[in-house]
Design an enzyme around this catalytic site. Structure first.
Site, PDB file in Angstrom:
ATOM      1  N   TYR A   1      -8.943   5.469   7.900  1.00 33.60           N
ATOM      2  CA  TYR A   1      -9.018   5.820   9.324  1.00 33.60           C
ATOM      3  C   TYR A   1     -10.004   6.979   9.439  1.00 33.60           C
ATOM      4  O   TYR A   1      -9.766   8.044   8.855  1.00 33.60           O
ATOM      5  CB  TYR A   1      -7.664   6.292   9.832  1.00 33.60           C
ATOM      6  CG  TYR A   1      -6.618   5.205  10.006  1.00 33.60           C
ATOM      7  CD1 TYR A   1      -6.471   4.546  11.224  1.00 33.60           C
ATOM      8  CD2 TYR A   1      -5.748   4.864   8.974  1.00 33.60           C
ATOM      9  CE1 TYR A   1      -5.489   3.579  11.410  1.00 33.60           C
ATOM     10  CE2 TYR A   1      -4.767   3.886   9.149  1.00 33.60           C
ATOM     11  CZ  TYR A   1      -4.648   3.249  10.374  1.00 33.60           C
ATOM     12  OH  TYR A   1      -3.671   2.289  10.547  1.00 33.60           O
TER      13      TYR A   1
ATOM     14  N   TYR B   1       4.434   6.279   9.956  1.00 35.24           N
ATOM     15  CA  TYR B   1       3.591   5.136   9.603  1.00 35.24           C
ATOM     16  C   TYR B   1       4.398   4.053   8.873  1.00 35.24           C
ATOM     17  O   TYR B   1       4.243   2.866   9.164  1.00 35.24           O
ATOM     18  CB  TYR B   1       2.401   5.599   8.746  1.00 35.24           C
ATOM     19  CG  TYR B   1       1.266   4.600   8.743  1.00 35.24           C
ATOM     20  CD1 TYR B   1       0.214   4.694   9.660  1.00 35.24           C
ATOM     21  CD2 TYR B   1       1.250   3.539   7.837  1.00 35.24           C
ATOM     22  CE1 TYR B   1      -0.808   3.770   9.673  1.00 35.24           C
ATOM     23  CE2 TYR B   1       0.224   2.610   7.844  1.00 35.24           C
ATOM     24  CZ  TYR B   1      -0.804   2.729   8.757  1.00 35.24           C
ATOM     25  OH  TYR B   1      -1.825   1.802   8.771  1.00 35.24           O
TER      26      TYR B   1
ATOM     27  N   LYS C   1       1.301  -0.291  15.173  1.00 32.16           N
ATOM     28  CA  LYS C   1       2.719  -0.371  15.543  1.00 32.16           C
ATOM     29  C   LYS C   1       3.103  -1.595  16.384  1.00 32.16           C
ATOM     30  O   LYS C   1       4.295  -1.872  16.550  1.00 32.16           O
ATOM     31  CB  LYS C   1       3.128   0.895  16.319  1.00 32.16           C
ATOM     32  CG  LYS C   1       3.198   2.132  15.453  1.00 32.16           C
ATOM     33  CD  LYS C   1       4.396   2.085  14.520  1.00 32.16           C
ATOM     34  CE  LYS C   1       4.307   3.078  13.402  1.00 32.16           C
ATOM     35  NZ  LYS C   1       4.538   2.544  12.074  1.00 32.16           N
TER      36      LYS C   1
ATOM     37  N   HIS D   1       0.846  -1.195   0.000  1.00 28.61           N
ATOM     38  CA  HIS D   1       0.000   0.000   0.000  1.00 28.61           C
ATOM     39  C   HIS D   1       0.881   1.244   0.000  1.00 28.61           C
ATOM     40  O   HIS D   1       1.722   1.408   0.879  1.00 28.61           O
ATOM     41  CB  HIS D   1      -0.909   0.022   1.236  1.00 28.61           C
ATOM     42  CG  HIS D   1      -2.089  -0.883   1.114  1.00 28.61           C
ATOM     43  ND1 HIS D   1      -3.221  -0.750   1.889  1.00 28.61           N
ATOM     44  CD2 HIS D   1      -2.322  -1.931   0.287  1.00 28.61           C
ATOM     45  CE1 HIS D   1      -4.089  -1.682   1.546  1.00 28.61           C
ATOM     46  NE2 HIS D   1      -3.576  -2.421   0.595  1.00 28.61           N
TER      47      HIS D   1
ATOM     48  N   PRO E   1      -3.848   0.268  18.997  1.00 33.18           N
ATOM     49  CA  PRO E   1      -3.649  -0.241  17.637  1.00 33.18           C
ATOM     50  C   PRO E   1      -3.746   0.817  16.542  1.00 33.18           C
ATOM     51  O   PRO E   1      -3.509   0.509  15.368  1.00 33.18           O
ATOM     52  CB  PRO E   1      -4.778  -1.264  17.483  1.00 33.18           C
ATOM     53  CG  PRO E   1      -5.810  -0.847  18.463  1.00 33.18           C
ATOM     54  CD  PRO E   1      -5.087  -0.215  19.602  1.00 33.18           C
TER      55      PRO E   1
HETATM   56  C1  PHB Z   1      -5.843  -4.392  11.064  1.00 32.18           C
HETATM   57  O1  PHB Z   1      -5.875  -4.650   9.853  1.00 32.18           O
HETATM   58  O2  PHB Z   1      -6.224  -5.218  11.911  1.00 32.18           O
HETATM   59  C2  PHB Z   1      -5.330  -3.075  11.485  1.00 32.18           C
HETATM   60  C3  PHB Z   1      -4.830  -2.203  10.549  1.00 32.18           C
HETATM   61  C4  PHB Z   1      -4.366  -0.963  10.939  1.00 32.18           C
HETATM   62  C5  PHB Z   1      -4.412  -0.591  12.257  1.00 32.18           C
HETATM   63  C6  PHB Z   1      -4.894  -1.474  13.216  1.00 32.18           C
HETATM   64  C7  PHB Z   1      -5.358  -2.718  12.839  1.00 32.18           C
HETATM   65  O3  PHB Z   1      -3.990   0.639  12.628  1.00 32.18           O
END
Ligand code: PHB
Ligand code: APR
Length: 389
Positions: free
Chosen positions: A200, A384, A296, A72, A292
């Site tokens: 997000y 990130y 990280k 990505h 989460p």
């Molecule tokens: C996930 O795909 O479970 C996931 C992806 C990004 C995040 C947290 C969890 O920031």
């Protein structure tokens, strides 16, 4: 029994360390409390920093990730149902890899098995001894019999609930913590992901995240109050709530289906200092937890393993102990920066119960700044995709 390094915990941190040390000719025994089926059935996050990708390749476990993972180049952020994109590759030259932690763990077990590595599962009552001397040992019980392994070093890779961190005396160990007043309700569903990249979303009803595992498997989350019980959330209620919080075009496209997994996870930031005491090293969740939001957790564990592996390799290869002496300091320096990033993303994107109208405007301004400033986007992107080791 005798080995060079006893590794407590067969999660990604312990297995990766074992695999990297093996490639340097250093012997390890991994002691894991749970069964392998249990370890491999845990659903965890799914975004790998580019440094993690390179570490897995260097450990000889990157082949399936490179075949099946998705690169990505950016992500979407959204506020009040309106999204915009942040290009990681454009800002930093690096992308991220979407590949589930469960798959990483699976590949690591396969590699350790292929190399004839010793992993003792369902090891009960694991206990390190003599960590402040120069001849530590670890005891455990397997099938009712107590065993002892003598070793040079002990790596505590046993997660937040492990035994290792508690071996550091209370007068030495310092813990730093923030517990967030909400959780994430997560759903895994056998549906095509709603978007080609993650979304997000900040929304007045609470945070939401659209993620994925592959072209037919989606992972979604919504922020929920800590008191919520997962049984009270029907699949329909989840999908309705997710749709309300994400951009309109994504909501219109969303394909829903039965949840194949549904759970609520609390959010916390936690750091333990130091990460070395005598011949004990902590790595991964044993030493730190992040919420989460920045994906990280696994990546931080891999960073620790990088420092620890190079330190132990220098010790055995050259008799050089500077890496061991400075392990805690070097690992913590990176850990705190990643803690900051995870805390920042969490604070920017969630609704807090006590949030004032001022706090609200601060979130809006932060997101508006990110949307329009190349400098702000670069700062987010470099964190990130992963800070350098
Ligand atoms: C996930 O795909 O479970 C996931 C992806 C990004 C995040 C947290 C969890 O920031
Ligand atoms: N004895 C032996 N093994 C133990 C003990 C113990 N006393 N306590 C815990 N363990 C095992 C757990 O069963 C688990 O398999 O240690 C392992 C720790 O693995 P993880 O919790 O996965 O932690 P870590 O390897 O540090 O991985 C990093 O990043 O995304 C986050 O939390 C996520 O697991 C992920 C972590």
């Amino acid at each position: 029994m005798r080995t060079q390094v006893v590794i407590i915990g067969g999660g990604p941190a312990g297995l990766l360390l074992s695999q990297l040390l093996h490639r340097d000719g250093i012997e390890t025994i991994v002691l894991e409390r749970r069964s392998r089926d249990h370890v491999l059935s845990r659903i965890r996050a799914g975004v790998l920093e580019w440094g993690t990708v390179e570490m897995l390749r260097a450990a000889g476990v990157g082949a399936r990730m490179d075949r099946e993972g998705f690169v990505h180049d950016g992500t979407y952020l959204a506020a009040q149902n309106r999204g915009f994109r942040i290009g990681f590759k454009a800002a930093t030259g690096k992308p991220v890899m979407v590949y589930g932690q469960t798959e990483v763990t699976h590949d690591l077990y396969a590699a350790r098995d292929a190399a004839g590595g010793t992993i003792i599962d369902e090891a009960e009552g694991v206990m390190p001894h003599g960590l402040d001397g120069d001849a530590p040992h670890v005891t455990y019980v397997k099938d009712g019999t107590e065993h002892r392994i003598d070793c040079d070093f002990v790596a505590g890779c046993d997660g937040y609930h492990g035994v290792s961190r508690g071996c550091i005396p209370p007068g030495v160990l310092r813990a730093f913590e923030r517990v967030y007043p909400f959780g994430w309700l997560g759903v895994l569903s056998e549906t095509p992901p709603v978007s080609d990249e993650l979304i997000y979303a900040n929304h007045e009803r609470g945070f939401a995240l659209c993620s994925m595992r592959n072209a037919r498997l989606s992972r979604y989350y919504v922020q929920v109050p800590l008191e919520d019980r997962v049984e009270a959330w029907s699949d329909d209620a989840f999908w309705d709530e997710l749709r309300r919080r994400i951009p309109g075009d994504a909501a219109d496209r969303l394909v829903t289906g039965p949840a194949v997994e549904k759970s609520i996870a609390p959010l916390r930031s936690f750091v333990a200092e130091p990460m070395r005491w005598g011949r004990l090293f902590l790595a991964g969740d044993a030493a730190h937890i992040v919420p989460p939001t920045g994906a990280k957790g696994l990546n931080l564990a891999v960073g620790d393993v990088h420092y620890l592996h190079t330190a132990l390799a220098a010790h055995y290869r050259d008799g050089e102990d500077a890496g061991i002496e400075t392990y805690s300091e070097r690992a913590l320096s990176r850990v705190w920066k990643c803690e900051r990033f995870s805390w920042w993303m969490t604070t920017m994107l969630h609704r807090f119960p006590e949030q004032s109208t001022f706090d609200q405007r601060m979130q809006e301004a932060e997101i508006a700044y990110l949307e329009t400033s190349v400098a702000a986007q670069t700062a987010m992107a470099e964190n990130y995709v992963g800070l350098p080791y």
